[in-house]
Scaffold this motif. Structure first.
Motif, PDB file in Angstrom:
ATOM      1  N   GLY A 400      52.617  47.006  44.232  1.00 43.32           N
ATOM      2  CA  GLY A 400      51.204  47.611  44.115  1.00 43.32           C
ATOM      3  C   GLY A 400      50.493  46.272  43.425  1.00 43.32           C
ATOM      4  O   GLY A 400      49.410  46.166  43.800  1.00 43.32           O
ATOM      5  N   ASN A 418      53.691  53.244  45.225  1.00 43.93           N
ATOM      6  CA  ASN A 418      53.788  52.022  46.029  1.00 43.93           C
ATOM      7  C   ASN A 418      55.090  51.757  46.769  1.00 43.93           C
ATOM      8  O   ASN A 418      56.106  52.500  46.386  1.00 43.93           O
ATOM      9  N   ASN A 443      57.498  54.672  42.269  1.00 43.38           N
ATOM     10  CA  ASN A 443      57.226  53.582  43.115  1.00 43.38           C
ATOM     11  C   ASN A 443      58.411  53.519  44.037  1.00 43.38           C
ATOM     12  O   ASN A 443      59.632  54.429  43.848  1.00 43.38           O
TER      13      ASN A 443
END
Length: 484
Positions: A400, A418, A443
């Motif tokens: 990210g 992400n 993530n």
């Protein structure tokens, strides 16, 4: 008889004297408004008969003085320059500050509560509106640029240096970019969406007519002036119709609410091109959507929505420029189908507040190079690094926010979903990170990657009051996400 025939032949053989050419804008204005008056009869007993053979005479003799600037509001600077050279009446009208104030207010460049400018004419010139005053952002930037480029190692002769501060208003709608917007200046360039009310200017004029115009004759004159305003707008050289990309053409069949933000879509055959490239000076973006898609895989040098990097010299060595390239973003929505969202390298500066950076094929925000700095606050960084489906394109697996070198301050941000990591600080000596009150949730492999504790960067970095978890509820910060 023979002498008469010879005289006629001699007359035909004489070359005709060329007629003086009228200016293109005035000729277009004359023809269209003449047709308008010829279609509608003006034989009312309360209104005197008007000579419709010359529209400018009608506007000069019969149009009310307070309505005349409103008719010219959508004429554009080309028409203003033509009218300024027509007669003494129009020259004096275009020199009055009250005329330029009406133009600024009617085009929403200035509203109540803003600081009063010392000169309304200079304020109008330094705050152009796209596409009312200029067809594109590039044309508006060229109005503040020098005729010859003074940029070092400039390979594109069409890119010129901006010599004065300029603030560009963009009307809400979709705009197609065929090439990058390059900012190279020692001043400040601002690009923002024009804050327009939901009521169109024509409807507002009709409402004003109901309140201020009482008699039938005055109302009839007001309505004709309002219709003439549309004619002038249609015959000026700058079109106010936005260019819609092909992929959005199918949506036009549906009844959609009017847009409230300006959207820049990059469609170019050139490889590794950003939407906005900052080489020197400061650019401010506000309330704008950036949709990036470019050929190529060079995500360090161009394949990103915003590229903040000083010019390169021989051997691709970055040059030392002052002021340094800087981008200040507020309420900007950024996505890239082919590369990164924001690239800030080689000593660039960036300030990101309440932005939404999402669905980029590579990294959402990349900071690299000694001296680079990024301040990120109240921003959502979601679903970046998933690659794209293009052959030989970007592979899946990016972060990210990726801090390779430089310094970064991240406060009250949402960095979630992400592909690889949420936030990574790589260099053990020159990647200094300050992270506070942020969420790093769901993530890929690692939520937060900090420099080691014993290193120089680890001792100078800080992380506190953060929510780091593999699962959890997401809380948006920017206010630009409809459904999260």
């Amino acid at each position: 008889m023979g002498s008469r025939i010879v005289s006629k032949v001699s007359r035909k053989a004489e070359p005709e004297q060329p007629r003086p050419k009228k200016k293109k804008h005035l000729r277009c204005l004359y023809k269209k408004i003449k047709k308008y008056f010829m279609r509608r009869s003006l034989n009312s007993p309360r209104i005197p008969k008007i000579n419709t053979s010359n529209t400018l005479v009608w506007m000069q003799s019969y149009c009310p003085n307070d309505i005349l600037p409103k008719i010219l509001a959508y004429a554009g600077p080309q028409m203003f320059a033509a009218l300024n050279q027509t007669s003494r009446f129009w020259h004096n009208l275009m020199q009055e500050e009250s005329t330029w104030r009406v133009l600024c207010e009617d085009l929403y460049k200035w509203k109540e509560g803003d600081r009063l400018p010392p000169s309304w004419r200079d304020y109008y010139r330094m705050n152009p509106c796209v596409p009312t005053d200029y067809r594109s952002i590039h044309d508006a930037l060229n109005s503040a640029s020098s005729k010859r480029s003074a940029m070092p190692f400039n390979t594109n002769p069409r890119v010129r240096e901006q010599r004065r501060t300029i603030r560009i208003f963009v009307r809400p709608g979709t705009y197609v970019m065929r090439e990058a917007i390059t900012v190279h200046t020692t001043k400040t360039v601002s690009i923002e969406t024009l804050n327009m009310p939901l009521v169109t200017p024509i409807k507002r004029a009709e409402e004003a007519a109901d309140e201020s115009v009482s008699s039938k004759s005055s109302r009839r004159l007001f309505n004709r002036a309002n219709s003439m305003r549309n004619i002038i707008s249609s015959c000026r050289s700058v079109s106010i119709i936005d260019e819609i990309p092909e992929e959005h053409s199918e949506r036009q069949e549906e009844i959609l609410p009017p847009p409230t933000r300006a959207q820049f879509v990059l469609q170019t055959r050139q490889s590794n091109q950003p939407i906005i490239r900052v080489r020197q000076g400061t650019v401010k973006l506000s309330n704008i959507d950036l949709i990036h898609n470019s050929n190529g895989t060079d995500i360090w040098n161009g394949n990103s929505a915003i590229q903040i990097q000083p010019p390169l010299g021989p051997g691709d060595v970055p040059l030392l420029v002052f002021p340094r390239p800087c981008a200040m973003l507020y309420k900007v929505d950024i996505s890239s189908k082919s590369g990164r969202g924001i690239v800030n390298i080689d000593g660039g500066l960036t300030e990101i507040r309440q932005c939404y950076i999402h669905d980029c094929a590579a990294t959402g925000i990349y900071v690299g190079g000694p001296g680079s700095h990024a301040h990120i606050e109240g921003t959502d960084v979601l679903r970046n690094g998933n690659g794209n489906r293009n052959r030989r394109g970007i592979a899946r697996g990016h972060s990210g926010i990726y801090l390779e070198q430089g310094t970064a301050t991240v406060r009250d941000c949402n960095i979630s979903q992400n592909s690889l990591t949420g936030l990574s600080a790589i260099s053990q000596d020159n990647a200094i990170l300050s992270l506070e009150r942020s969420d790093l949730i769901a993530n890929g492999s690692i939520q937060l990657e900090m420099p080691a504790d014993g290193t120089l960067a680890g001792r100078r970095s800080l992380a506190r009051n953060n929510n780091v978890s593999n699962n959890g509820m997401l809380r948006q910060r920017s206010g630009l996400i409809e459904n999260i």
